[in-house]
Design an enzyme around this catalytic site. Structure first.
Site, mmCIF file in Angstrom:
data_model
loop_
_atom_site.group_PDB
_atom_site.id
_atom_site.type_symbol
_atom_site.label_atom_id
_atom_site.label_comp_id
_atom_site.label_asym_id
_atom_site.label_seq_id
_atom_site.Cartn_x
_atom_site.Cartn_y
_atom_site.Cartn_z
ATOM 1 N N ARG A 53 8.180 -2.856 5.005
ATOM 2 C CA ARG A 53 6.920 -1.360 5.120
ATOM 3 C C ARG A 53 7.684 0.054 6.028
ATOM 4 N NH1 ARG A 53 3.183 -4.051 2.356
ATOM 5 N NH2 ARG A 53 2.849 -6.354 3.139
ATOM 6 N N ASN A 83 6.025 -0.355 -2.301
ATOM 7 C CA ASN A 83 4.223 -0.447 -1.804
ATOM 8 C C ASN A 83 4.223 0.752 -0.502
ATOM 9 O OD1 ASN A 83 4.863 -2.504 -1.427
ATOM 10 N ND2 ASN A 83 2.515 -3.462 -1.873
ATOM 11 N N ASP A 140 4.855 -2.902 -7.730
ATOM 12 C CA ASP A 140 4.372 -3.763 -7.231
ATOM 13 C C ASP A 140 3.125 -4.115 -5.880
ATOM 14 O OD1 ASP A 140 5.235 -7.005 -6.544
ATOM 15 O OD2 ASP A 140 5.061 -6.802 -4.523
ATOM 16 N N HIS A 167 4.360 -6.666 -11.269
ATOM 17 C CA HIS A 167 3.475 -7.067 -10.515
ATOM 18 C C HIS A 167 2.163 -7.264 -12.104
ATOM 19 C CE1 HIS A 167 0.333 -8.046 -7.213
ATOM 20 N NE2 HIS A 167 -0.313 -7.748 -8.320
ATOM 21 N N ASN A 265 -1.317 -12.708 -2.641
ATOM 22 C CA ASN A 265 -1.532 -12.400 -3.797
ATOM 23 C C ASN A 265 0.187 -12.224 -5.125
ATOM 24 O OD1 ASN A 265 -3.095 -11.864 -6.777
ATOM 25 N ND2 ASN A 265 -2.488 -9.167 -5.739
ATOM 26 N N ASP A 292 8.216 -12.519 -1.418
ATOM 27 C CA ASP A 292 8.067 -11.922 -1.450
ATOM 28 C C ASP A 292 7.390 -11.731 -0.014
ATOM 29 O OD1 ASP A 292 5.807 -10.016 -2.419
ATOM 30 O OD2 ASP A 292 4.174 -11.562 -3.082
ATOM 31 N N GLY A 311 -1.083 -11.457 2.021
ATOM 32 C CA GLY A 311 0.560 -11.255 2.227
ATOM 33 C C GLY A 311 1.353 -12.354 3.582
#
Length: 407
Positions: A53, A83, A140, A167, A265, A292, A311
């Protein structure tokens, strides 16, 4: 050795070399503590799919907290997905993350570069510029919708000798879904995500990988159709690997609860899908297990299945959950589990794991409690599970970086 050691050694080609390194690394007191067959030494685990993150979303996780969680789960190396904000789609944007890694990471942290600018699927990112500093390319969190764009990316990645890690998700088949389009969704009036949204894009990408010759890796597969497509592609000689997550191997949509900690997901699929995934790890179709690991704030995960963010966290629960529910139950061997968590991912992605080890207590039973996690995230479907397999120590580059209190 300072003393004879009765620890199990699993996953090594030369046990004598491992013991020689451990003799230099561990203190006499530590060797005495771990001098029991209840303890096992493994190669350091390698997770090729985590979300730390930073930059952009440090209220969820940071490089520091994420890498601490990795060490506490036995991972000495992890690969961070792109991401982020800014998205690492150029050298300038990537450098922000690289600087944070250099400053704060306590294990090996290797970033992905984005496939497209902003992960928007419209313009190819600066793959050549980022190539020396990234592990592979991925968008992703989003599937690359354009076949032409994916072909262009694969050709460029091929020329650079890099992996495309995809992904796979066809947006035209989502219809606002957020859990598997199965019995639970129907019974509880939830919008479902069909299996075809995953496997249809895998089918497309396999064709492109076969055409371009790129090294292709499929992220977090969850459906039986995906397993079979990849199995057939491997039989034809396509340069393809794939991963699945711990949760897809031990849970299915019959285990769902009206709680955001069960939302991820891809979603938890059917029991038949779970069995197909297990067969896939048994026969080698599925090459590795990746967590993940995707932390969110408590608020973001407090809105049930429909409103919560996708998530869950996974670095600190992966080994104990899989050891307890797959190895202890005779589904796979401990040696196979170590291949999936450590050996295969490092080999495929070319990560140097020399002198990386982790030591686990395989016997003591304990309850999974998210409040004890090193990660900032707390959302896990495994809260309250009784498991065996606790990480006691993680060694990176021949140095003890993490040691759990053992007295």
């Amino acid at each position: 050795m300072k003393n004879s050691v009765n620890m199990q050694l699993i996953g090594f080609e030369n046990n004598e070399e491992v013991m020689a390194v451990l003799s230099d690394v561990l203190t006499t007191d530590e060797i005495s503590v771990f001098n029991s067959e209840k303890y096992a030494v493994f190669p350091g685990f390698c997770d090729v799919h985590v979300h730390f993150r930073e930059p952009g979303f440090v209220y969820k996780e940071t490089i520091l907290s994420g890498s601490r969680a990795a060490l506490a789960g036995g991972y000495s190396a992890v690969c961070t997905m792109p991401n982020l904000n800014p998205v690492p789609d150029s050298i300038e944007n990537l450098k922000i993350q690289l600087d944070a890694i250099k400053s704060d990471a306590v294990c090996k942290v290797i970033p992905y570069g984005a496939i497209t600018v902003g992960e928007k699927g419209e313009v190819l990112a600066d793959l050549e510029g980022m190539a020396p500093d990234i592990i592979a390319f991925s968008d992703d969190g989003r599937g690359v919708q354009s076949e032409d764009m994916m072909r262009e990316a694969m050709l460029k990645a091929k020329s650079l000798g890099k992996i495309i890690a995809a992904h796979c998700e066809d947006n035209t088949l989502l219809f606002g879904g957020y859990i598997h389009d199965g019995e639970y969704a129907k019974a509880h009036n939830h919008k479902g995500i069909c299996s075809e949204s995953e496997w249809k894009q895998i089918e497309r990408d396999i064709k492109l990988a076969e055409e371009t010759g790129v090294k292709y890796h499929v992220c977090h597969i969850s459906t039986r159709e995906s397993v079979e497509l990849i199995r057939q592609a491997k039989a034809r000689g396509v340069d393809i690997t794939c991963e699945t997550g711990p949760h897809y191997l031990v849970l299915d949509d019959s285990d769902l609860q009206e709680d955001g900690r069960f939302k991820m997901n891809p979603p938890l699929r059917s029991a038949e899908d779970r069995e197909a995934l297990i067969e896939g790890i048994k026969d080698g179709t599925i090459d590795m297990i990746a967590t993940d690991h995707a932390p969110h704030s408590d608020e973001e995960k407090s809105k049930g299945l429909s409103g919560s963010a996708f998530g869950i966290v996974g670095l600190e629960t992966a080994f104990p959950v899989l050891y307890t529910h797959l190895v202890k139950k005779g589904v796979i061997t401990l040696e196979k589990l170590i291949e999936l968590l450590a050996i295969n991912p490092a080999k495929r992605f070319g990560i140097d794991m020399t002198n990386d080890f982790t030591i686990f207590d395989l016997e003591t039973e304990y309850e999974i409690d998210p409040e004890t996690f090193e990660t900032e995230g707390r959302a896990t479907p495994f809260t309250g599970w009784n498991v065996q397999g606790k990480c006691m120590m993680t060694i990176v580059n021949g140095e003890v970086i993490y040691c759990r209190e053992y007295r």
